[in-house]
Scaffold this motif. Structure first.
Motif, PDB file in Angstrom:
ATOM      1  N   ILE A 167       0.923  -1.228   0.042  1.00  0.00           N
ATOM      2  CA  ILE A 167      -0.015  -0.049  -0.015  1.00  0.00           C
ATOM      3  C   ILE A 167       0.944   1.360  -0.016  1.00  0.00           C
ATOM      4  O   ILE A 167       0.470   2.283  -0.469  1.00  0.00           O
ATOM      5  CB  ILE A 167      -0.774   0.020   1.146  1.00  0.00           C
ATOM      6  N   ALA A 168       2.080   1.108   0.322  1.00  0.00           N
ATOM      7  CA  ALA A 168       3.156   2.335   0.453  1.00  0.00           C
ATOM      8  C   ALA A 168       3.219   2.749  -1.010  1.00  0.00           C
ATOM      9  O   ALA A 168       3.784   3.806  -1.215  1.00  0.00           O
ATOM     10  CB  ALA A 168       4.388   2.035   1.117  1.00  0.00           C
ATOM     11  N   ASN A 169       3.242   1.958  -1.908  1.00  0.00           N
ATOM     12  CA  ASN A 169       3.300   2.408  -3.123  1.00  0.00           C
ATOM     13  C   ASN A 169       2.199   2.974  -3.946  1.00  0.00           C
ATOM     14  O   ASN A 169       2.453   3.259  -5.154  1.00  0.00           O
ATOM     15  CB  ASN A 169       3.680   1.027  -4.202  1.00  0.00           C
ATOM     16  N   ASN A 196       0.725   8.661  -3.636  1.00  0.00           N
ATOM     17  CA  ASN A 196       1.853   8.395  -3.749  1.00  0.00           C
ATOM     18  C   ASN A 196       2.254   7.428  -4.706  1.00  0.00           C
ATOM     19  O   ASN A 196       3.018   6.404  -4.586  1.00  0.00           O
ATOM     20  CB  ASN A 196       2.292   8.111  -2.269  1.00  0.00           C
ATOM     21  N   VAL A 197       1.360   7.409  -5.747  1.00  0.00           N
ATOM     22  CA  VAL A 197       1.338   6.158  -7.064  1.00  0.00           C
ATOM     23  C   VAL A 197       2.861   6.164  -7.398  1.00  0.00           C
ATOM     24  O   VAL A 197       3.041   7.197  -8.066  1.00  0.00           O
ATOM     25  CB  VAL A 197       0.287   6.473  -7.782  1.00  0.00           C
ATOM     26  N   LYS A 198       3.372   5.075  -7.301  1.00  0.00           N
ATOM     27  CA  LYS A 198       4.806   4.854  -7.843  1.00  0.00           C
ATOM     28  C   LYS A 198       4.436   4.437  -9.275  1.00  0.00           C
ATOM     29  O   LYS A 198       3.619   3.733  -9.755  1.00  0.00           O
ATOM     30  CB  LYS A 198       5.728   3.951  -7.240  1.00  0.00           C
ATOM     31  N   ALA A 201       4.289   0.703  -9.560  1.00  0.00           N
ATOM     32  CA  ALA A 201       3.360   0.137  -8.906  1.00  0.00           C
ATOM     33  C   ALA A 201       2.994  -1.236  -9.764  1.00  0.00           C
ATOM     34  O   ALA A 201       2.352  -1.012 -11.132  1.00  0.00           O
ATOM     35  CB  ALA A 201       2.116   0.998  -8.468  1.00  0.00           C
ATOM     36  N   THR A 202       2.739  -2.064  -9.074  1.00  0.00           N
ATOM     37  CA  THR A 202       2.121  -3.545  -9.599  1.00  0.00           C
ATOM     38  C   THR A 202       0.639  -3.800  -9.766  1.00  0.00           C
ATOM     39  O   THR A 202       0.150  -2.845  -8.802  1.00  0.00           O
ATOM     40  CB  THR A 202       2.854  -4.775  -8.912  1.00  0.00           C
ATOM     41  N   ALA A 208      -4.639  -3.438  -3.755  1.00  0.00           N
ATOM     42  CA  ALA A 208      -4.483  -2.931  -2.354  1.00  0.00           C
ATOM     43  C   ALA A 208      -5.052  -1.601  -2.440  1.00  0.00           C
ATOM     44  O   ALA A 208      -5.625  -1.404  -1.385  1.00  0.00           O
ATOM     45  CB  ALA A 208      -3.093  -3.237  -1.997  1.00  0.00           C
ATOM     46  N   GLY A 209      -4.770  -0.638  -3.328  1.00  0.00           N
ATOM     47  CA  GLY A 209      -4.947   0.623  -3.264  1.00  0.00           C
ATOM     48  C   GLY A 209      -6.442   0.751  -3.288  1.00  0.00           C
ATOM     49  O   GLY A 209      -7.193   1.709  -2.433  1.00  0.00           O
TER      50      GLY A 209
END
Length: 281
Positions: A167-169, A196-198, A201-202, A208-209
Motif C-alpha cells: 500500500i506504500a506504493n 503516492n502512486v509509484k 506500482a504493480t 491493495a490501493g
C-alpha cells in the motif's frame, strides 16, 4: 390442539434479501438460523426462485414446513405475488438491517453499516431503528475501478491480488511528509489515498490501493455519521464485510479513533435474517 400449536411453532420463517443479481436467503426457526446461502443470477426473479429452490432442496425442507416468506432488498420490488403460493410479505430494508445486526450482536446501540453496491447507515438506539444516510461508495465502486485499472471485476481475484500488494506504493502516508508522528497521527496513517502512486506500482499494489480506498472511505464516513451521538460501535454487514482487507483497515481505524468495528458471523446475511425477524416484530 396442543400438537397443532407445537407443529406451527416448529415451522420456518424464510427471510430473503433480493438484490438485482444476487439473492441471500436464510431460514429462522425458534430463534435458530438455518443454513444461509447466496445465489447469483442475471436478474432478481431468476436469482430469487433459484435461491429458494436450492435452499429447500439442500435442507430437505418441504413447502409445508414454511410458515412465512419475508422479502426485502431492491430486487423485491419485482416480486408481486406469493412465492410458490406461500404467505409472502415485504419487509422494509433498513429495518431489516437493524434487526438482523441486533440479532447477531446483541447490541442495543450501534450504527449498522450496510456495504452493498453503495453504503447505507442505520442508527439503532434500543428500539429506535432509523436510516440516517449513506454514500455512493461500495462494492459497485470497487468493481468499476477494478475494471478500469485491473481489467477485471472479479472481487475475489482483486482481493487475492491485494494481499500481495504494498500500500506504500499507492497511498501517501504521514511518514512520507513528516519525520515525526503528528498529534494523534502515527507515521503509517494515510495522508492521501492514491497520493503516492509509484511509476512501477504493480497490479497487486493497485488492487491493495483500490480496496483500501473503498474500505477507508466507508470507515471514515461511518465515524462521521456517529458524531453528535455516544455511539462508538459499528456493525459492518454486506458482502464487502468478507474482504480480507477489512482485517487491516478497520483495526487501524479503531486504534486511531477509539471506536469498534464489528463484523458478525453472518455479516453478509444480516439483512435476510432481519427480514425474517420482521415477521415476528
Amino acid at each position: 390442539m396442543e400438537n397443532e400449536k407445537q407443529d406451527r411453532s416448529d415451522k420456518i420463517v424464510i427471510g430473503i434479501d433480493v438484490g438485482i443479481s444476487t439473492t441471500k436467503i436464510v431460514g429462522l426457526r425458534q430463534g435458530e438460523i438455518i443454513s444461509p446461502i447466496r445465489i447469483k443470477a442475471t436478474d432478481p426473479i431468476t436469482s430469487l426462485y433459484g435461491a429458494f429452490g436450492k435452499y429447500l432442496y439442500d435442507n430437505k425442507i418441504s413447502l409445508s414446513d414454511v410458515k412465512q416468506v419475508m422479502l426485502t432488498g431492491v430486487g423485491s420490488a419485482y416480486i408481486n405475488k406469493p412465492i410458490y403460493g406461500l404467505p409472502t410479505q415485504k419487509a422494509e430494508e433498513f429495518l431489516a438491517d437493524g434487526l438482523g445486526a441486533r440479532f447477531e450482536t446483541n447490541l442495543d446501540k450501534m450504527i449498522v453499516v450496510s456495504m452493498g453496491t453503495g453504503t447505507s447507515f442505520v442508527k439503532c438506539d434500543k428500539k429506535n431503528i432509523q436510516h440516517i444516510g449513506g454514500i455512493g461508495i461500495g462494492g459497485g465502486t470497487l468493481q468499476g475501478l477494478s475494471r478500469l485499472l485491473l481489467n477485471t471485476d472479479d472481487i475475489k481475484h482483486v482481493a487475492a491480488l491485494a494481499e500481495k500488494g504494498n500500500i506504500a506504493n499507492i497511498n501517501l502516508q504521514i511518514g512520507d511528509i513528516s519525520a515525526v508522528p503528528l498529534p494523534n497521527l502515527p507515521l503509517d496513517a494515510t495522508a492521501s489515498l492514491f497520493g503516492n502512486v509509484k511509476s512501477n506500482a504493480t497490479q497487486e499494489d493497485i488492487a491493495a490501493g483500490v480496496i483500501c480506498m473503498v474500505l477507508q472511505t466507508i470507515g471514515s464516513a461511518t465515524i462521521l455519521s456517529s458524531l453528535g451521538s455516544d455511539i462508538k460501535e459499528f456493525v459492518m454487514i454486506g458482502h464487502l464485510s468478507l474482504l480480507p482487507g477489512c482485517n487491516i483497515v478497520f483495526p487501524a481505524m479503531e486504534k486511531l479513533f477509539g471506536v469498534r468495528f464489528i463484523i458478525p458471523k453472518y455479516s453478509q446475511f444480516c439483512t435476510a435474517i432481519g427480514a425474517a425477524l420482521c415477521y415476528h416484530n
